[in-house]
Design an enzyme around this catalytic site. Structure first.
Site, mmCIF file in Angstrom:
data_model
loop_
_atom_site.group_PDB
_atom_site.id
_atom_site.type_symbol
_atom_site.label_atom_id
_atom_site.label_comp_id
_atom_site.label_asym_id
_atom_site.label_seq_id
_atom_site.Cartn_x
_atom_site.Cartn_y
_atom_site.Cartn_z
ATOM 1 C CB SER A 279 9.390 8.630 68.531
ATOM 2 O OG SER A 279 10.275 8.639 70.147
ATOM 3 N N GLY B 11 12.623 3.446 66.871
ATOM 4 C CA GLY B 11 13.493 2.130 66.465
ATOM 5 C C GLY B 11 12.936 0.792 67.583
ATOM 6 N N GLY C 90 6.136 1.514 69.301
ATOM 7 C CA GLY C 90 5.321 0.423 68.529
ATOM 8 C C GLY C 90 5.846 -1.141 68.782
ATOM 9 C CG PHE C 91 9.711 -2.080 69.332
ATOM 10 C CD1 PHE C 91 9.852 -3.556 69.256
ATOM 11 C CD2 PHE C 91 9.337 -1.142 68.585
ATOM 12 C CE1 PHE C 91 10.191 -4.228 67.831
ATOM 13 C CE2 PHE C 91 9.975 -1.673 67.039
ATOM 14 C CZ PHE C 91 10.204 -2.560 66.699
ATOM 15 C CD GLU D 142 6.778 14.941 75.631
ATOM 16 O OE1 GLU D 142 6.193 14.437 75.390
ATOM 17 O OE2 GLU D 142 7.293 13.683 76.755
ATOM 18 C CG ASN E 182 4.949 7.528 69.401
ATOM 19 O OD1 ASN E 182 5.696 6.728 67.739
ATOM 20 N ND2 ASN E 182 6.464 8.880 68.307
ATOM 21 C CB CYS F 198 9.489 6.860 75.116
ATOM 22 S SG CYS F 198 8.583 6.098 73.708
ATOM 23 C CG PHE F 199 14.137 3.867 72.663
ATOM 24 C CD1 PHE F 199 14.292 2.898 71.948
ATOM 25 C CD2 PHE F 199 16.306 3.723 73.228
ATOM 26 C CE1 PHE F 199 14.718 1.928 71.111
ATOM 27 C CE2 PHE F 199 16.062 2.773 72.173
ATOM 28 C CZ PHE F 199 16.198 1.975 71.265
ATOM 29 C CG HIS G 203 6.231 10.699 74.931
ATOM 30 N ND1 HIS G 203 6.700 11.250 73.973
ATOM 31 C CD2 HIS G 203 5.821 9.655 74.678
ATOM 32 C CE1 HIS G 203 6.787 10.722 73.161
ATOM 33 N NE2 HIS G 203 7.105 9.585 73.331
#
Length: 395
Positions: free
Chosen positions: A51, A240, A310-311, A361, A308, A266-267, A359
């Protein structure tokens, strides 16, 4: 071990700010988005988290590298971070598990870093001005005029609009068997994981709980998934801008339409949010580090999480609403940040699907959120709703 590299280096931000230090790892030039992470431990897991692709990591904790690097703790096949910024780089490695120094690992992987800079001042600047384009220049590159370096930094592509999951994903599908990770019975379920930047610890958590995991590249199709006849689908973390993930959003909608149990992190959480019809947006400086407090609505507990990103997903806190894509029924924000109220989880009330921004994990980080894997298994087993929280084995 010899004294650290004294080759001059400079960190340059797009607003013209410059911080002078010495080379760390590879000597040369690197460009990326400057972000800071607040973890006191786990620098190897941080560096090998996909990431962080195309980002220059600023470590807020001052002393980095004292435990060295080992093969076992890597979270992916390589360091995907664009660069690394530390204040006090360890002169010696002092840990029985260390196989090499962090400096040696960065150099071997071609990661340009800088040490000996005031990371507290850099962090305070990024908290005020926001994450921004940056570059690390060392050796001959550091001797160039500052105006030229600033211009090079400013000319690089922005993280907004960056499509990166396809750059860090697995090249080929692979299978993680529960029998290889301590599970003695027959597999409980088969899960397909879409690798958008998957960390190594995640398949291990699922396999240890009896899940046979088929990991597919980010470019996999819905037909690739259904060919494996899965009991559930998992979307991983990754780098991204989620606004670029139209293919994965369309795939997620087909998964939801098929009624397959779904878990995204996350993403994957951001993709899930977009599939439900919510917008995403870029945070000023993001959440990065294993010490982020989150409220879990289902349990009323505060969990310290590893993050982690940024969006974020733009969804309303409070009572459930009908999803903007109304065919998916009611949705609620299941988790939110206690620092800034950012959405940290979504849950469908009428379909077996949920996601979290952090996260679970826990590599590296606290274990508060590990029970989310049990929640996913309960959802596939039909023994609980996606709100059920169960203590994980060993948690």
């Amino acid at each position: 071990m010899s004294l650290l590299n004294r080759t001059p280096a400079v960190l340059v931000l797009a607003d013209g700010t410059a911080h002078h230090g010495h080379a760390y790892g590879q000597t040369g030039t690197t460009l990326g988005e400057a972000v800071f992470t607040t973890g006191m431990t786990g620098y190897q897991e941080t560096l090998t988290d996909p990431s962080y692709a195309r980002q220059i990591i600023v470590q807020t904790f001052p002393h980095i590298g004292n435990t060295g690097v080992n093969t076992e703790d890597a979270e992916s096949r390589a360091v995907f971070a664009a660069g690394y910024v530390v204040r006090d780089a360890a002169r010696r490695v002092s840990n029985w598990r260390a196989e090499r120094s962090l400096d040696e690992e960065l150099e071997a992987q071609g990661v340009v870093g800088i040490q000996g800079v005031d990371t507290r001042a850099i962090t305070r600047h990024l908290r005020s001005a926001g994450s921004m384009k940056a570059g690390i220049f060392s050796g001959e590159a550091a001797q160039r005029p500052l105006a030229d370096l600033v211009a090079e930094v400013a000319a690089q592509p922005s993280m907004a609009g960056a499509r990166l999951a396809e750059e860090v994903t697995a090249a080929e599908p692979y299978v993680v068997e529960p029998a290889d990770h301590g599970w003695t019975g027959e597999p409980l379920h088969t899960v397909v994981a879409l690798d958008l930047g998957l960390k190594a610890a995640t398949p291990l958590h699922l396999a240890a709980r009896g899940i046979r995991l088929h990991v597919l590249p980010a470019t996999a199709t819905f037909e690739d998934i259904t060919a494996l006849d899965p009991d559930g689908v998992f979307l991983s973390n990754g780098p991204g801008d989620p606004a670029t993930a139209d293919d994965q959003v369309a795939l997620t909608r087909r998964v939801l339409d098929a009624g397959l149990p779904f878990f995204g992190i996350c993403f994957g959480h951001q993709v899930f949010g977009r599939a439900l019809g919510f917008e995403t947006y870029k945070l000023p400086f993001g959440h990065r580090g294993p010490n982020q407090p989150v409220m879990d609505k289902a349990t009323g507990r505060v969990e310290i999480t590893s993050q982690n990103h940024g969006f974020a997903v733009d969804a309303p806190l409070g009572d459930p609403i009908t999803a903007p894509q109304s065919q998916y029924g009611r949705v609620e924000v299941s988790h939110w940040s206690l620092n800034d109220q950012v959405v940290e989880g979504l849950r469908l009330l009428d379909r077996p699907a949920f996601s979290v921004q952090f996260h679970p994990e826990s590599a590296a980080g606290p274990h508060d959120s590990v029970p989310l894997f049990d929640r996913f298994i309960a959802l596939m087993s039909g023994t609980a709703s996606s709100t059920t929280s169960q203590p994980a084995e060993g948690a």
